[in-house]
Structures are given as structure tokens and as C-alpha cells.
Design a protein around this motif. Structure first.
Motif, PDB file in Angstrom:
ATOM      1  N   MET A 136     120.938  22.971 107.917  1.00 29.05           N
ATOM      2  CA  MET A 136     122.422  22.247 107.977  1.00 29.05           C
ATOM      3  C   MET A 136     121.320  20.880 107.925  1.00 29.05           C
ATOM      4  N   ALA A 137     119.958  20.583 107.629  1.00 36.90           N
ATOM      5  CA  ALA A 137     119.031  18.805 108.304  1.00 36.90           C
ATOM      6  C   ALA A 137     118.526  18.916 106.470  1.00 36.90           C
ATOM      7  N   GLY A 138     119.038  19.250 105.981  1.00 44.57           N
ATOM      8  CA  GLY A 138     117.674  18.796 105.150  1.00 44.57           C
ATOM      9  C   GLY A 138     117.623  17.442 104.775  1.00 44.57           C
ATOM     10  N   HIS A 139     118.370  16.133 105.054  1.00 44.46           N
ATOM     11  CA  HIS A 139     117.090  14.523 105.421  1.00 44.46           C
ATOM     12  C   HIS A 139     116.671  14.821 106.042  1.00 44.46           C
ATOM     13  N   LEU A 140     116.289  16.067 107.427  1.00 47.71           N
ATOM     14  CA  LEU A 140     114.972  15.845 108.268  1.00 47.71           C
ATOM     15  C   LEU A 140     113.505  16.003 107.117  1.00 47.71           C
ATOM     16  N   TRP A 141     114.155  16.096 106.367  1.00 50.23           N
ATOM     17  CA  TRP A 141     112.168  16.165 105.458  1.00 50.23           C
ATOM     18  C   TRP A 141     111.691  15.212 105.341  1.00 50.23           C
ATOM     19  N   PHE A 142     112.404  14.009 105.510  1.00 52.78           N
ATOM     20  CA  PHE A 142     111.945  12.643 105.521  1.00 52.78           C
ATOM     21  C   PHE A 142     110.535  12.230 107.199  1.00 52.78           C
ATOM     22  N   MET A 143     110.934  13.792 108.193  1.00 53.46           N
ATOM     23  CA  MET A 143     110.528  12.978 109.413  1.00 53.46           C
ATOM     24  C   MET A 143     109.016  13.469 108.964  1.00 53.46           C
ATOM     25  N   TYR A 144     108.418  14.147 108.087  1.00 48.58           N
ATOM     26  CA  TYR A 144     107.252  14.917 108.355  1.00 48.58           C
ATOM     27  C   TYR A 144     105.969  13.717 107.134  1.00 48.58           C
ATOM     28  N   PRO A 145     106.668  13.354 105.993  1.00 49.28           N
ATOM     29  CA  PRO A 145     105.769  12.464 105.522  1.00 49.28           C
ATOM     30  C   PRO A 145     105.728  11.863 106.606  1.00 49.28           C
ATOM     31  N   LEU A 146     106.569  10.696 107.310  1.00 46.79           N
ATOM     32  CA  LEU A 146     106.866   9.961 108.299  1.00 46.79           C
ATOM     33  C   LEU A 146     104.925   9.928 108.969  1.00 46.79           C
ATOM     34  N   ILE A 147     105.700  11.653 109.621  1.00 47.40           N
ATOM     35  CA  ILE A 147     104.235  11.882 110.534  1.00 47.40           C
ATOM     36  C   ILE A 147     103.096  11.931 110.146  1.00 47.40           C
ATOM     37  N   SER A 148     103.160  12.097 108.504  1.00 53.93           N
ATOM     38  CA  SER A 148     101.713  11.874 108.280  1.00 53.93           C
ATOM     39  C   SER A 148     101.774  10.429 107.828  1.00 53.93           C
ATOM     40  N   HIS A 313     123.231  11.572 111.032  1.00 49.89           N
ATOM     41  CA  HIS A 313     124.748  10.896 110.081  1.00 49.89           C
ATOM     42  C   HIS A 313     125.372  12.057 109.123  1.00 49.89           C
ATOM     43  N   LEU A 314     124.374  13.486 108.871  1.00 50.89           N
ATOM     44  CA  LEU A 314     125.358  14.448 107.863  1.00 50.89           C
ATOM     45  C   LEU A 314     126.863  14.870 109.141  1.00 50.89           C
ATOM     46  N   CYS A 350     130.719   5.551 112.281  1.00 49.22           N
ATOM     47  CA  CYS A 350     130.335   6.178 113.096  1.00 49.22           C
ATOM     48  C   CYS A 350     129.344   6.379 113.719  1.00 49.22           C
ATOM     49  N   CYS A 351     128.235   6.803 112.822  1.00 48.63           N
ATOM     50  CA  CYS A 351     126.753   6.635 113.440  1.00 48.63           C
ATOM     51  C   CYS A 351     126.735   5.650 114.406  1.00 48.63           C
ATOM     52  N   ALA A 352     127.060   4.258 114.239  1.00 46.63           N
ATOM     53  CA  ALA A 352     126.810   2.964 114.741  1.00 46.63           C
ATOM     54  C   ALA A 352     127.638   2.616 116.516  1.00 46.63           C
ATOM     55  N   VAL A 353     128.743   3.829 116.491  1.00 44.27           N
ATOM     56  CA  VAL A 353     129.288   3.549 117.608  1.00 44.27           C
ATOM     57  C   VAL A 353     129.171   4.625 118.486  1.00 44.27           C
ATOM     58  N   THR A 354     128.254   6.368 118.211  1.00 42.80           N
ATOM     59  CA  THR A 354     127.744   7.007 118.557  1.00 42.80           C
ATOM     60  C   THR A 354     126.849   6.740 118.671  1.00 42.80           C
ATOM     61  N   THR A 355     125.975   6.612 118.214  1.00 42.38           N
ATOM     62  CA  THR A 355     124.254   5.341 118.611  1.00 42.38           C
ATOM     63  C   THR A 355     124.690   4.939 119.686  1.00 42.38           C
ATOM     64  N   LYS A 356     124.495   3.947 119.589  1.00 45.00           N
ATOM     65  CA  LYS A 356     125.165   2.816 121.123  1.00 45.00           C
ATOM     66  C   LYS A 356     126.100   3.272 121.863  1.00 45.00           C
ATOM     67  N   LEU A 357     126.876   4.535 121.755  1.00 44.38           N
ATOM     68  CA  LEU A 357     127.189   5.023 123.332  1.00 44.38           C
ATOM     69  C   LEU A 357     126.245   5.496 123.696  1.00 44.38           C
TER      70      LEU A 357
END
Length: 370
Positions: A136-148, A313-314, A350-357
Motif C-alpha cells: 500500500m506504499a508504492g511511493h516509498l520506493w523513492f527512499m531506497y535510491p535516496l539512501i543509496s 500523503h497516500l 490535509c498533509c500540511a495540517v496533519t504534519t504540522k500537528l
């Protein structure tokens, strides 16, 4: 307090919104995935969806991921004098790994609360967490090349400190040539320059991938001596040409009513292709023309929140998209040209408000990175 670079905060905010535009657009591929991401098979139901997905996803937003990569490299390369490899790894990974692991677990279990996945699927995802992101978190693929990239920065940083402008140009040229490989793989041969079933490492392996964006970021920061006006018009031209080709490539292949494998539909949407490289370079160079004065507080704040917003965000985008599409991709509640950005805007808010809280909680840096 660490001094912030205003144009970098602007890029973070814009790129974060672009990611949401991409995933909002993917709902109009005709996929039935509840995650809000396109499945491996796509269907465009009409010409309107074909055009606006190509426009919003390909033309406007396809540079989002490379922009995040190039910003990270711009800020971190070369490493500060006296910083060791272990110190660099400690600082970087203490910042990104706790929130990353937190959201890996959230995407593995939280959808159970609303029936978004079965217990069996959650357990299967949990078993695979040491090796990849959950279903359910396909967007987290990005974290792996960032780590690399973080892993390789201490290795390439000493070279960049002493490399000449010409030497960096040579490497960037090799990287630019390597971005042809997705096209060569598709249209010429699935195996290139030494690739075969026992060897996946090509002749250009070590000159390709996101490492090229890292070197490009350093080159722009240290060696690019264009004037303000040249950065604007050259950057604008590069972005428009690259973005136009990216949008056209999807529109050209996406015949309405034809079921097609998603990689074939997105044949020129990979992030290391010539068109995306050109558009990313152009847009980043344009952002560097922003005057080095303090950004508005809202931009600075959103820049700090952007990592957490990306991670979560998803959770918001999927239900918002489902509500606005209302089960009919051909006739959503809003016209498609408007529906896609509205999904992205509502998700962003929604993400901005939630992350800020969440940022007010003790230990919030372990949850949302701020």
C-alpha cells in the motif's frame, strides 16, 4: 540554527505538491487499485483523460523525484571539512530512517482499521519489510535510491572537491548518454553492453542512475556561471522542451480504450531519461534565480514539513480521489482538467495540517522528520 536557502525551500514545497499531482493523475489510468497508484496494466477511458494525465503528470510534474534528488545533493555535496563517513551516515540516517520505518509499519497495518487490506496481506508485507516497501506504499520506493545517494556521497565527495569543471562535464556527459538506455532497452535490445542473464551490470552502470543528478547538482552550484537572465531563459527553454516531450510520449502511446502494460504507456517517464533530465535541469536552474532573501514563513514551514507530508500523503490521496471520481473515471464530479489538481491540493492541505500537528508532539522527528 542552520541557515536555510530560500530557493531550496521553494523547490521542496513545489516538488512535494508535484508528487501529489503525479499520484492524483494516476487514478485516471483506469486502475482499480485502492492505493491511488497505477497498476501494472492501464486503461485510459477517453481522450480527455488521455490529454490531462499527459499534461498534469508528464508535462507538469514528472520532474518531482529528480528535483528532490538534486536538492539533497546540492545541500550535502561536497561534505563539510572534517566530517567523517560515519559522522555523515549518523546525521543523515538519524533524520530519515526513523520516520521511514514508522511509515513502513503504518502502511503495513493501518489500512486494516478501515478494511483497506486483509490480515494475510499485512502479514505478507511485514515479512518483506526488511527487503522492500509494503503493497500500500508504492511511493516509498523513492527512499531506497535516496539512501543509496547518502551511502555514496562520502565516496564521491573527495573527487568532487578536486574535480575540475571539465572533468565534471565529462562525467555529466556520460550520465546524459546513459539516460538513453531505457529507450535502447525498449526499442533496440533488452540487453546492452554486457547485460545478460548472469550479468545485470552494464558498461555504463557506474555512470548512470541518480548519481548523475548528484554530480549535476554540484556542477550547478560550483561551476555554472550563467547570469540571472540566462538561467531564466535557458532554464525555461530546457524545461519546456523536456516537459513537452514527456507529456507527448504518454499521449502518443495512450490510445483510449486499449489495455496496455503501464511500463509501455510510460515509456519515456522514467526519471533517468533524456527528456526528464532536461526538464529537471531547466526547472532547477530557474529556481536558483530566486533572490537569496528570507522566504515567506509559510514556505519555510512547509519546506520543513515536506518530508512528513510526502510519507503520509497516500493515506489522504486515495480516499479524496475515490470521493471525487465517484466510481466513474469518464465522468468524475469535476472535469478531469480540474479534478486532478483539486485532488492534489486537498491532499496537500490535509498533509500540511496533519504534519504540522504531529510536529508539536514530543519526538515528532521520529514520526514526520521535524
Amino acid at each position: 540554527m542552520k541557515e536555510r536557502i530560500p530557493f531550496v525551500d521553494y523547490i521542496r514545497v513545489v516538488a512535494c505538491f508535484m508528487v501529489m499531482l503525479v499520484h492524483a493523475s494516476e487514478n485516471f489510468y483506469g486502475t482499480v487499485s485502492e492505493s491511488g497508484l497505477a497498476s501494472n496494466v492501464s486503461l485510459l477511458v477517453n481522450e480527455e483523460n488521455r490529454f490531462w494525465v499527459a499534461f498534469w503528470d508528464g508535462g507538469v510534474s514528472r520532474t518531482a523525484v529528480p528535483l528532490f534528488m538534486i536538492v539533497s545533493a546540492f545541500l550535502l555535496v561536497p561534505m563539510k571539512p572534517g566530517v567523517t563517513m560515519t559522522q555523515f551516515y549518523g546525521r543523515r540516517f538519524r533524520r530519515i530512517l526513523p520516520p521511514f520505518i514508522t511509515f513502513l509499519l503504518l502502511y503495513t497495518f493501518l489500512p486494516l482499521a478501515w478494511g483497506g487490506m486483509t490480515w494475510e496481506q499485512s502479514m505478507a508485507d511485514l515479512r518483506l519489510l526488511p527487503f522492500n516497501f509494503p503493497s500500500m506504499a508504492g511511493h516509498l520506493w523513492f527512499m531506497y535510491p535516496l539512501i543509496s545517494l547518502y551511502l555514496i556521497i562520502p565516496v564521491v565527495s573527495p573527487w568532487l572537491e578536486r574535480a575540475t569543471k571539465r572533468e565534471e562535464q565529462i562525467f555529466i556527459g556520460l550520465f546524459a548518454f546513459s539516460t538513453l538506455m531505457p529507450w535502447l532497452h525498449r526499442f533496440v535490445s533488452p540487453e546492452l553492453w554486457g547485460e545478460c542473464f548472469w550479468n545485470p551490470f552494464t558498461m555504463l552502470w557506474y555512470c548512470s542512475g541518480y548519481l548523475g543528478y548528484l554530480v549535476l547538482a554540484h556542477y550547478i552550484r560550483v561551476h555554472l556561471d550563467w547570469s540571472h537572465s540566462k538561467r531564466l531563459w535557458m532554464g525555461g527553454a530546457c524545461f519546456l522542451v523536456g516537459a513537452a516531450f514527456t507529456a507527448w510520449s504518454f499521449w502518443y502511446r495512450g490510445v483510449p480504450g486499449e489495455v496496455i502494460e503501464t511500463p509501455a504507456l510510460e515509456w519515456s517517464w522514467e526519471f533517468c531519461t533524456p527528456n526528464v533530465l532536461l526538464a529537471t535541469f531547466g526547472l532547477f536552474v530557474m529556481f536558483t534565480t530566486i533572490k537569496p532573501v528570507k522566504a515567506p514563513a509559510v514556505i519555510t514551514d512547509l519546506g520543513k514539513l515536506s518530508f512528513g507530508m510526502y510519507l503520509m500523503h497516500l493515506f489522504f490521496l486515495a480516499p479524496i480521489a475515490s470521493a471525487l471520481i465517484a466510481g466513474d473515471l469518464a465522468h468524475p464530479l469535476l472535469p478531469v482538467w480540474l479534478c486532478i489538481p483539486v485532488i492534489a491540493v486537498l491532499t496537500f492541505l490535509c498533509c500540511a495540517v496533519t504534519t504540522k500537528l504531529l510536529s508539536f508532539l514530543p519526538g515528532s522527528k521520529y514520526i514526520v522528520g521535524c
